[in-house]
Design a protein around this motif. Sequence first.
Motif, PDB file in Angstrom:
ATOM      1  N   UNK A  14      -4.243  -3.353  13.451  1.00  0.00           N
ATOM      2  CA  UNK A  14      -4.663  -4.665  12.944  1.00  0.00           C
ATOM      3  C   UNK A  14      -3.949  -5.002  11.632  1.00  0.00           C
ATOM      4  N   UNK A  15      -3.639  -3.988  10.822  1.00  0.00           N
ATOM      5  CA  UNK A  15      -2.858  -4.246   9.612  1.00  0.00           C
ATOM      6  C   UNK A  15      -1.465  -4.771   9.969  1.00  0.00           C
ATOM      7  N   UNK A  16      -0.878  -4.202  11.029  1.00  0.00           N
ATOM      8  CA  UNK A  16       0.418  -4.703  11.489  1.00  0.00           C
ATOM      9  C   UNK A  16       0.306  -6.160  11.927  1.00  0.00           C
ATOM     10  N   UNK A  17      -0.792  -6.489  12.626  1.00  0.00           N
ATOM     11  CA  UNK A  17      -1.011  -7.881  13.033  1.00  0.00           C
ATOM     12  C   UNK A  17      -1.204  -8.772  11.810  1.00  0.00           C
ATOM     13  N   UNK A  18      -1.918  -8.276  10.811  1.00  0.00           N
ATOM     14  CA  UNK A  18      -2.118  -9.033   9.578  1.00  0.00           C
ATOM     15  C   UNK A  18      -0.780  -9.305   8.890  1.00  0.00           C
ATOM     16  N   UNK A  19       0.087  -8.287   8.878  1.00  0.00           N
ATOM     17  CA  UNK A  19       1.409  -8.467   8.294  1.00  0.00           C
ATOM     18  C   UNK A  19       2.245  -9.481   9.058  1.00  0.00           C
ATOM     19  N   UNK A  20       2.160  -9.449  10.379  1.00  0.00           N
ATOM     20  CA  UNK A  20       2.909 -10.414  11.189  1.00  0.00           C
ATOM     21  C   UNK A  20       2.422 -11.840  10.944  1.00  0.00           C
ATOM     22  N   UNK A  21       1.119 -12.004  10.739  1.00  0.00           N
ATOM     23  CA  UNK A  21       0.581 -13.336  10.457  1.00  0.00           C
ATOM     24  C   UNK A  21       1.101 -13.902   9.137  1.00  0.00           C
ATOM     25  N   UNK A  22       1.565 -13.013   8.237  1.00  0.00           N
ATOM     26  CA  UNK A  22       2.093 -13.466   6.958  1.00  0.00           C
ATOM     27  C   UNK A  22       3.561 -13.903   7.047  1.00  0.00           C
ATOM     28  N   UNK A  23       4.177 -13.657   8.176  1.00  0.00           N
ATOM     29  CA  UNK A  23       5.597 -13.981   8.302  1.00  0.00           C
ATOM     30  C   UNK A  23       5.808 -15.496   8.331  1.00  0.00           C
ATOM     31  N   UNK A  24       6.970 -15.976   7.882  1.00  0.00           N
ATOM     32  CA  UNK A  24       7.255 -17.425   7.931  1.00  0.00           C
ATOM     33  C   UNK A  24       7.152 -17.993   9.337  1.00  0.00           C
ATOM     34  N   UNK A  25       7.583 -17.206  10.343  1.00  0.00           N
ATOM     35  CA  UNK A  25       7.527 -17.707  11.722  1.00  0.00           C
ATOM     36  C   UNK A  25       6.070 -17.961  12.144  1.00  0.00           C
ATOM     37  N   UNK A  52     -12.733   2.602   1.794  1.00  0.00           N
ATOM     38  CA  UNK A  52     -12.522   1.244   2.305  1.00  0.00           C
ATOM     39  C   UNK A  52     -11.742   0.353   1.346  1.00  0.00           C
ATOM     40  N   UNK A  53     -11.711   0.684   0.048  1.00  0.00           N
ATOM     41  CA  UNK A  53     -10.932  -0.132  -0.880  1.00  0.00           C
ATOM     42  C   UNK A  53      -9.443  -0.107  -0.546  1.00  0.00           C
ATOM     43  N   UNK A  54      -8.995   0.954   0.123  1.00  0.00           N
ATOM     44  CA  UNK A  54      -7.586   1.051   0.511  1.00  0.00           C
ATOM     45  C   UNK A  54      -7.216  -0.073   1.471  1.00  0.00           C
ATOM     46  N   UNK A  55      -8.176  -0.506   2.297  1.00  0.00           N
ATOM     47  CA  UNK A  55      -7.916  -1.623   3.211  1.00  0.00           C
ATOM     48  C   UNK A  55      -7.568  -2.871   2.420  1.00  0.00           C
ATOM     49  N   UNK A  56      -8.323  -3.145   1.349  1.00  0.00           N
ATOM     50  CA  UNK A  56      -8.030  -4.306   0.518  1.00  0.00           C
ATOM     51  C   UNK A  56      -6.654  -4.222  -0.119  1.00  0.00           C
ATOM     52  N   UNK A  57      -6.318  -3.058  -0.669  1.00  0.00           N
ATOM     53  CA  UNK A  57      -5.012  -2.895  -1.305  1.00  0.00           C
ATOM     54  C   UNK A  57      -3.877  -3.084  -0.307  1.00  0.00           C
ATOM     55  N   UNK A  58      -4.042  -2.520   0.898  1.00  0.00           N
ATOM     56  CA  UNK A  58      -2.991  -2.633   1.913  1.00  0.00           C
ATOM     57  C   UNK A  58      -2.769  -4.079   2.324  1.00  0.00           C
ATOM     58  N   UNK A  59      -3.851  -4.821   2.508  1.00  0.00           N
ATOM     59  CA  UNK A  59      -3.700  -6.226   2.893  1.00  0.00           C
ATOM     60  C   UNK A  59      -3.085  -7.044   1.764  1.00  0.00           C
ATOM     61  N   UNK A  60      -3.445  -6.728   0.528  1.00  0.00           N
ATOM     62  CA  UNK A  60      -2.836  -7.419  -0.602  1.00  0.00           C
ATOM     63  C   UNK A  60      -1.336  -7.213  -0.657  1.00  0.00           C
ATOM     64  N   UNK A  61      -0.892  -5.986  -0.387  1.00  0.00           N
ATOM     65  CA  UNK A  61       0.540  -5.686  -0.400  1.00  0.00           C
ATOM     66  C   UNK A  61       1.288  -6.388   0.730  1.00  0.00           C
ATOM     67  N   UNK A  62       0.573  -6.758   1.786  1.00  0.00           N
ATOM     68  CA  UNK A  62       1.216  -7.416   2.927  1.00  0.00           C
ATOM     69  C   UNK A  62       1.275  -8.940   2.778  1.00  0.00           C
ATOM     70  N   UNK A  63       0.648  -9.496   1.765  1.00  0.00           N
ATOM     71  CA  UNK A  63       0.618 -10.943   1.611  1.00  0.00           C
ATOM     72  C   UNK A  63       2.022 -11.506   1.375  1.00  0.00           C
ATOM     73  N   UNK A  64       2.276 -12.670   1.953  1.00  0.00           N
ATOM     74  CA  UNK A  64       3.572 -13.338   1.751  1.00  0.00           C
ATOM     75  C   UNK A  64       3.536 -14.081   0.425  1.00  0.00           C
ATOM     76  N   UNK A  65       4.541 -13.803  -0.417  1.00  0.00           N
ATOM     77  CA  UNK A  65       4.567 -14.354  -1.776  1.00  0.00           C
ATOM     78  C   UNK A  65       5.630 -15.430  -1.954  1.00  0.00           C
TER      79      UNK A  65
END
Length: 403
Positions: free
Chosen positions: A187-198, A231-244
């Motif tokens: 699901x983290x991979x899916x979250x990262x893909x959702x951040x892509x420009x495409x 569980x805080x690691x989940x938050x950190x991982x998603x933050x690092x995947x955000x598109x900036x």
Amino acid sequence: MSRVGAALRRDVVGGVLLTVAAVVALAWANSPWSHAYETMRTTAFGPAGWHLHLTLNEWAADGLLAVFFFLVGNELKQEFVHGELRHPRRAALPVVAAVAGAVIPALVFAAVNAGRGELSAGWGIPMATDVAFAVAVLAMVGRGLPPALRTFLLTLAVVDDLVAIVVIAVFYAGALSWAPLIAAIGLLAAFGLLQSPRAARMLPARVPGWAVGVPLAVAIWALVHASGVHATIAGAAMGLLMRARAVPGESEDPSHRAERLLRPVTAAVVLPVFALMAAGVSFRTGDLFASTVAIGVILGLVAGKVLGIAGGTWLTVTLTPAELNPDLSWWDILGLAQLAGIGFTVSLLMAELSYPDSERLVDDAKGGVLVGSAVAVVLGTVTLSIRSARYRARPRGAAQPPL
């Protein structure tokens, strides 16, 4: 509401709310109504499945604090894309300072508690700097100080938090359950893909990003919690995947939009509630200063941070081509290093993770965090107030003011 949000984004306001919550917790825990405080902290609720029947204290530490760690990871991503960390030579000093400022306090604690069995498990407690508190104090006393000092502190604190994230992930994980962990990674991979420009261009305009992202984030958090990783690691991982970076048609990229929306919530709710749950230590002063756990934490935060940050910065400048920003003096770095001894939020979390089976040791560690952080506030405030006065008194365009 926009004025309230703007106020809550100010460093000073967040620091004040955090301080008030901590003071209330301390007063309540040491009052005749301390039983009510403990009853509140230990009241459990939530579904029994996936280990989600948690106490209020656990919901604050595992749930609310995940939002804080999301902002930490998100800020780190912004630093890599837009900030100091995209220039390795410019970032060298605060990065080295952050790493040394995490390692030396851990070594100080380990030296104080060497050979003491389970007591030595708390070496991670004095490692982290509380960015919300430290930046708030700097904002209050720093009128006249060079802006480069705040940039140095922010970069240091972001890297410092990354070190804390790694330590929690590697050393404070419970027994791993691989099925939910693998599902969380997927699901983290899916979250990262959702951040892509495409993905941003493919998402229908009528479907807001949060409608997809928030349920996905909750599922990732629940799976990581069920896996045994904190569980805080989940938050950190998603933050690092955000598109900036924004794509055409966007007025604001997802990273900065999430920060704008969540920072007031973190300042007004997340950190104060966590402080209210975690800072209620029943102080027994004589017992506290007889505890090597408390002494190790205090020395780590007060002495270890100064040795690590100021010493690491000096060695880097002495032994490498790296240079200190010409707007800063070594006295500024000393004051910043003292201020970095404020270890409140993550240090309180580390205390609970280090001694899960001993309430007495948790209280000793938390007492050390509170005393060490208070000493750091006083030392940093005195040094930086003197520096601020010197900067304000110097003639316009003059060189660095002497102490």
